[in-house]
Write a protein that holds these residues in place. Structure first.
Motif, PDB file in Angstrom:
ATOM      1  N   ARG A 105      17.755 -49.390 -29.948  1.00  0.00           N
ATOM      2  CA  ARG A 105      17.123 -48.794 -28.689  1.00  0.00           C
ATOM      3  C   ARG A 105      16.387 -49.963 -27.988  1.00  0.00           C
ATOM      4  NH1 ARG A 105      14.113 -43.416 -30.365  1.00  0.00           N
ATOM      5  NH2 ARG A 105      14.089 -43.422 -28.084  1.00  0.00           N
ATOM      6  N   PRO A 106      17.082 -50.852 -27.583  1.00  0.00           N
ATOM      7  CA  PRO A 106      16.089 -52.021 -26.857  1.00  0.00           C
ATOM      8  C   PRO A 106      15.525 -51.619 -25.692  1.00  0.00           C
ATOM      9  CG  PRO A 106      18.595 -52.048 -26.214  1.00  0.00           C
ATOM     10  CD  PRO A 106      18.473 -50.980 -27.196  1.00  0.00           C
ATOM     11  N   LEU A 107      15.819 -50.803 -24.832  1.00  0.00           N
ATOM     12  CA  LEU A 107      15.115 -50.339 -23.680  1.00  0.00           C
ATOM     13  C   LEU A 107      13.757 -49.991 -24.116  1.00  0.00           C
ATOM     14  CD1 LEU A 107      17.478 -49.185 -21.086  1.00  0.00           C
ATOM     15  CD2 LEU A 107      16.829 -51.695 -21.450  1.00  0.00           C
ATOM     16  N   GLN A 108      13.752 -49.026 -25.279  1.00  0.00           N
ATOM     17  CA  GLN A 108      12.460 -48.271 -25.781  1.00  0.00           C
ATOM     18  C   GLN A 108      11.611 -49.473 -26.386  1.00  0.00           C
ATOM     19  OE1 GLN A 108      11.715 -45.081 -25.509  1.00  0.00           O
ATOM     20  NE2 GLN A 108       9.630 -45.762 -26.307  1.00  0.00           N
ATOM     21  N   THR A 109      12.198 -50.524 -27.027  1.00  0.00           N
ATOM     22  CA  THR A 109      11.584 -51.399 -27.515  1.00  0.00           C
ATOM     23  C   THR A 109      10.774 -52.282 -26.457  1.00  0.00           C
ATOM     24  OG1 THR A 109      12.861 -51.848 -29.453  1.00  0.00           O
ATOM     25  CG2 THR A 109      11.572 -53.696 -28.986  1.00  0.00           C
ATOM     26  N   LEU A 110      11.600 -52.705 -25.321  1.00  0.00           N
ATOM     27  CA  LEU A 110      11.285 -53.396 -24.092  1.00  0.00           C
ATOM     28  C   LEU A 110       9.955 -52.353 -23.543  1.00  0.00           C
ATOM     29  CD1 LEU A 110      11.062 -55.516 -22.085  1.00  0.00           C
ATOM     30  CD2 LEU A 110      12.936 -54.312 -20.908  1.00  0.00           C
ATOM     31  N   GLN A 111      10.085 -51.174 -23.252  1.00  0.00           N
ATOM     32  CA  GLN A 111       9.114 -50.548 -22.762  1.00  0.00           C
ATOM     33  C   GLN A 111       7.712 -50.364 -23.698  1.00  0.00           C
ATOM     34  OE1 GLN A 111      10.103 -46.361 -21.829  1.00  0.00           O
ATOM     35  NE2 GLN A 111       8.364 -45.888 -21.151  1.00  0.00           N
ATOM     36  N   ASN A 112       8.047 -50.372 -24.938  1.00  0.00           N
ATOM     37  CA  ASN A 112       6.843 -50.249 -25.836  1.00  0.00           C
ATOM     38  C   ASN A 112       6.092 -51.851 -25.612  1.00  0.00           C
ATOM     39  OD1 ASN A 112       7.421 -47.931 -26.669  1.00  0.00           O
ATOM     40  ND2 ASN A 112       8.588 -48.588 -28.664  1.00  0.00           N
ATOM     41  N   ARG A 113       6.617 -52.771 -25.582  1.00  0.00           N
ATOM     42  CA  ARG A 113       6.148 -53.906 -25.529  1.00  0.00           C
ATOM     43  C   ARG A 113       5.231 -53.939 -24.146  1.00  0.00           C
ATOM     44  NH1 ARG A 113      10.215 -58.773 -27.809  1.00  0.00           N
ATOM     45  NH2 ARG A 113      10.386 -57.991 -29.903  1.00  0.00           N
ATOM     46  N   VAL A 114       6.053 -53.452 -23.006  1.00  0.00           N
ATOM     47  CA  VAL A 114       5.344 -53.754 -21.735  1.00  0.00           C
ATOM     48  C   VAL A 114       4.217 -52.774 -21.628  1.00  0.00           C
ATOM     49  CG1 VAL A 114       5.658 -53.366 -19.266  1.00  0.00           C
ATOM     50  CG2 VAL A 114       7.272 -54.517 -20.467  1.00  0.00           C
ATOM     51  N   ALA A 115       4.453 -51.397 -22.130  1.00  0.00           N
ATOM     52  CA  ALA A 115       3.399 -50.298 -22.155  1.00  0.00           C
ATOM     53  C   ALA A 115       2.056 -50.930 -22.924  1.00  0.00           C
ATOM     54  CB  ALA A 115       3.750 -49.202 -22.526  1.00  0.00           C
ATOM     55  N   GLU A 116       2.289 -51.424 -24.098  1.00  0.00           N
ATOM     56  CA  GLU A 116       1.172 -52.004 -25.084  1.00  0.00           C
ATOM     57  C   GLU A 116       0.489 -53.138 -24.242  1.00  0.00           C
ATOM     58  OE1 GLU A 116       2.805 -53.237 -28.652  1.00  0.00           O
ATOM     59  OE2 GLU A 116       3.354 -51.402 -29.337  1.00  0.00           O
ATOM     60  N   ALA A 117       1.003 -54.021 -23.461  1.00  0.00           N
ATOM     61  CA  ALA A 117       0.428 -55.190 -22.680  1.00  0.00           C
ATOM     62  C   ALA A 117      -0.325 -54.553 -21.568  1.00  0.00           C
ATOM     63  CB  ALA A 117       1.599 -56.243 -22.364  1.00  0.00           C
ATOM     64  N   ALA A 118       0.318 -53.719 -20.944  1.00  0.00           N
ATOM     65  CA  ALA A 118      -0.309 -52.925 -19.921  1.00  0.00           C
ATOM     66  C   ALA A 118      -1.526 -52.242 -20.349  1.00  0.00           C
ATOM     67  CB  ALA A 118       0.567 -52.138 -19.005  1.00  0.00           C
ATOM     68  N   GLY A 119      -1.468 -51.309 -21.211  1.00  0.00           N
ATOM     69  CA  GLY A 119      -2.628 -50.676 -22.028  1.00  0.00           C
ATOM     70  C   GLY A 119      -3.676 -51.460 -22.256  1.00  0.00           C
ATOM     71  N   GLN A 120      -3.496 -52.948 -22.828  1.00  0.00           N
ATOM     72  CA  GLN A 120      -4.391 -53.836 -23.089  1.00  0.00           C
ATOM     73  C   GLN A 120      -5.352 -54.209 -21.818  1.00  0.00           C
ATOM     74  OE1 GLN A 120      -2.864 -56.927 -25.086  1.00  0.00           O
ATOM     75  NE2 GLN A 120      -5.071 -58.207 -25.532  1.00  0.00           N
ATOM     76  N   PHE A 121      -4.365 -54.780 -20.569  1.00  0.00           N
ATOM     77  CA  PHE A 121      -4.996 -55.067 -19.553  1.00  0.00           C
ATOM     78  C   PHE A 121      -5.686 -54.141 -18.917  1.00  0.00           C
ATOM     79  CE2 PHE A 121      -0.789 -57.906 -19.454  1.00  0.00           C
ATOM     80  CZ  PHE A 121      -1.506 -58.839 -20.162  1.00  0.00           C
ATOM     81  N   THR A 122      -5.188 -52.642 -19.044  1.00  0.00           N
ATOM     82  CA  THR A 122      -5.987 -51.721 -18.516  1.00  0.00           C
ATOM     83  C   THR A 122      -7.243 -51.261 -19.143  1.00  0.00           C
ATOM     84  OG1 THR A 122      -3.854 -50.760 -17.644  1.00  0.00           O
ATOM     85  CG2 THR A 122      -5.983 -49.130 -17.582  1.00  0.00           C
ATOM     86  N   ALA A 123      -7.142 -51.304 -20.542  1.00  0.00           N
ATOM     87  CA  ALA A 123      -8.509 -51.068 -21.149  1.00  0.00           C
ATOM     88  C   ALA A 123      -9.604 -51.835 -21.077  1.00  0.00           C
ATOM     89  CB  ALA A 123      -8.014 -51.044 -22.774  1.00  0.00           C
ATOM     90  N   ARG A 124      -9.051 -53.486 -21.032  1.00  0.00           N
ATOM     91  CA  ARG A 124     -10.231 -54.530 -20.810  1.00  0.00           C
ATOM     92  C   ARG A 124     -10.952 -54.382 -19.571  1.00  0.00           C
ATOM     93  NH1 ARG A 124      -7.295 -60.079 -21.739  1.00  0.00           N
ATOM     94  NH2 ARG A 124      -6.182 -59.231 -19.923  1.00  0.00           N
ATOM     95  N   THR A 125      -9.895 -54.038 -18.397  1.00  0.00           N
ATOM     96  CA  THR A 125     -10.707 -53.649 -17.144  1.00  0.00           C
ATOM     97  C   THR A 125     -11.600 -52.287 -17.080  1.00  0.00           C
ATOM     98  OG1 THR A 125      -8.890 -54.721 -16.068  1.00  0.00           O
ATOM     99  CG2 THR A 125     -10.213 -53.524 -14.452  1.00  0.00           C
ATOM    100  N   VAL A 126     -11.109 -51.331 -17.676  1.00  0.00           N
ATOM    101  CA  VAL A 126     -11.747 -50.144 -17.299  1.00  0.00           C
ATOM    102  C   VAL A 126     -13.019 -50.083 -18.369  1.00  0.00           C
ATOM    103  CG1 VAL A 126     -11.695 -47.425 -17.708  1.00  0.00           C
ATOM    104  CG2 VAL A 126      -9.861 -48.780 -16.794  1.00  0.00           C
ATOM    105  N   ALA A 127     -12.895 -50.754 -19.501  1.00  0.00           N
ATOM    106  CA  ALA A 127     -14.180 -50.654 -20.311  1.00  0.00           C
ATOM    107  C   ALA A 127     -15.334 -51.599 -19.468  1.00  0.00           C
ATOM    108  CB  ALA A 127     -13.944 -51.448 -21.624  1.00  0.00           C
ATOM    109  N   ARG A 128     -15.252 -52.151 -18.610  1.00  0.00           N
ATOM    110  CA  ARG A 128     -16.194 -52.881 -17.741  1.00  0.00           C
ATOM    111  C   ARG A 128     -16.649 -52.084 -16.641  1.00  0.00           C
ATOM    112  NH1 ARG A 128     -12.946 -57.399 -18.940  1.00  0.00           N
ATOM    113  NH2 ARG A 128     -12.312 -57.462 -16.724  1.00  0.00           N
ATOM    114  N   THR A 129     -16.171 -50.804 -16.513  1.00  0.00           N
ATOM    115  CA  THR A 129     -16.262 -50.329 -15.226  1.00  0.00           C
ATOM    116  C   THR A 129     -16.587 -48.930 -15.391  1.00  0.00           C
ATOM    117  OG1 THR A 129     -14.228 -51.689 -14.473  1.00  0.00           O
ATOM    118  CG2 THR A 129     -15.140 -49.637 -13.023  1.00  0.00           C
ATOM    119  N   SER A 130     -17.682 -48.263 -14.510  1.00  0.00           N
ATOM    120  CA  SER A 130     -18.089 -47.079 -14.610  1.00  0.00           C
ATOM    121  C   SER A 130     -17.094 -46.066 -14.379  1.00  0.00           C
ATOM    122  CB  SER A 130     -19.452 -46.751 -14.073  1.00  0.00           C
ATOM    123  OG  SER A 130     -19.168 -46.901 -12.597  1.00  0.00           O
TER     124      SER A 130
END
Length: 334
Positions: A105-130
């Motif tokens: 399931r290569p597309l699922q693997t690709l999606q997981n990698r992209v989603a994890e990276a996007a989640g990391q970027f999102t969490a880092r930004t939201v954690a500093r914002t009210s």
């Protein structure tokens, strides 16, 4: 999907225009390209099918804001594999040589990698914002942060993957917080609606008061004009009465003057008649004075006779006639 036709000892593979085929054999990798069509020997061969079209990947990330409120961020990511050969080395895009389908399931693997990276970027930004800032400007903040994070991330570039676009579909808080916020907003909207209703009623009252004031002003103006009209009519009637009285006074004076003139004329006429009669009487008296007794008697005889009552018959005796003739002769002789 790649179409594989099997023949004795050999097989034929045909790929779509959006799929890149990589042929591995004898420890070597041979890129065949998109829309490739070729023969291969199943024994000792491997095939990898790498999609080269834009891949739409979705992700929902639950993160915590700086004021310890949990929000969910829905992302829509578009990626493209720009180096299929490199991606085939980093991800398992191998296909079954009998069916042409992916073995994993290569597309699922690709999606997981992209989603994890996007989640990391999102969490880092939201954690500093009210929470208020995230709900107000979260779409732009998260989008810019994820886009900048992928631009600086070397992992996807090393896998031959390029981030095409980043879209933040929604940013929503927890259900109870959202309900509370909706209640606050709903109350504010209701208060605004009530204020608008009160303003509309106040405007209606003001308009009604203005209408009544206008009506009162019109009635006052009408009453004033009616008073002016009554005063003008009274003045006209008074002037008309005064004119009629003046005309009546003039007529009375004219009548009195005419009567005075008539009386004066009558008096003058009477005076002239009296003067004429006096003059005639004087003339007669002078004539009588100059005449004798006989003439005087003869002149007044008609008047005396006119003044005497009517005599139908007269008897004269000789004695009476003798006496009368004697007196007449005596007068004549004298």
């Amino acid at each position: 999907m790649t179409t594989i036709r099997r023949f004795p000892f050999v097989s034929h593979a045909t790929s779509d225009a959006t799929r890149f085929l990589v042929h591995g054999t004898g420890g070597s990798i041979h890129p065949r390209g998109t829309g490739a069509s070729f023969w291969f020997r199943p024994l000792g061969s491997t095939l990898s099918e790498v999609p080269v079209e834009d891949l739409e990947l979705g992700s929902i990330v639950r993160v915590t804001t700086s004021d310890r409120q949990e929000v969910s961020v829905q992302l829509a990511l578009t990626v493209r594999i720009v180096e299929p050969e490199l991606a085939a080395r980093r991800l398992d895009f191998a296909i079954d040589l009998a069916t042409g389908e992916w073995t994993g399931r290569p597309l699922q693997t690709l999606q997981n990698r992209v989603a994890e990276a996007a989640g990391q970027f999102t969490a880092r930004t939201v954690a500093r914002t009210s929470l208020a800032a995230v709900l107000g400007d979260g779409l732009e903040l998260v989008r810019d942060a994820v886009r900048a994070g992928f631009a600086a991330e070397a992992h996807l570039a090393d896998s031959g993957i390029e981030m095409v676009s980043v879209r933040v579909v929604a940013v929503r808080p927890e259900e109870d917080v959202e309900r509370a916020l909706q209640t606050t907003v709903r109350e504010a909207i209701q208060a605004e609606a009530d204020r608008a209703t009160y303003d509309r009623r106040a405007q209606a009252v003001d308009r009604e008061r203005a209408i009544k004031e206008n009506e009162l002003h019109n009635r006052t103006e009408l009453a004033r004009r009616e008073a002016e009209l009554v005063e003008l009519v009274g003045s006209n009637d008074l002037r008309r009465t005064e004119q009629e009285l003046d005309r009546a006074d003039l007529r009375a004076r004219a009548d009195l003057a005419g009567k005075r003139l008539e009386v004066d004329a009558r008096v003058d006429e009477i005076a002239r008649v009296a003067a004429a009669e006096n003059e005639a009487l004087g003339t007669r008296l002078a004539a009588y004075d100059a005449a004798g007794t006989t003439a005087l008697l003869a002149s007044i005889a008609p008047d005396v006779l006119a003044a005497l009552p009517r005599i139908d018959s007269l008897t004269i005796t000789p004695d009476m006639l003798a006496d009368a003739l004697g007196r007449v002769l005596a007068e004549v002789r004298s």
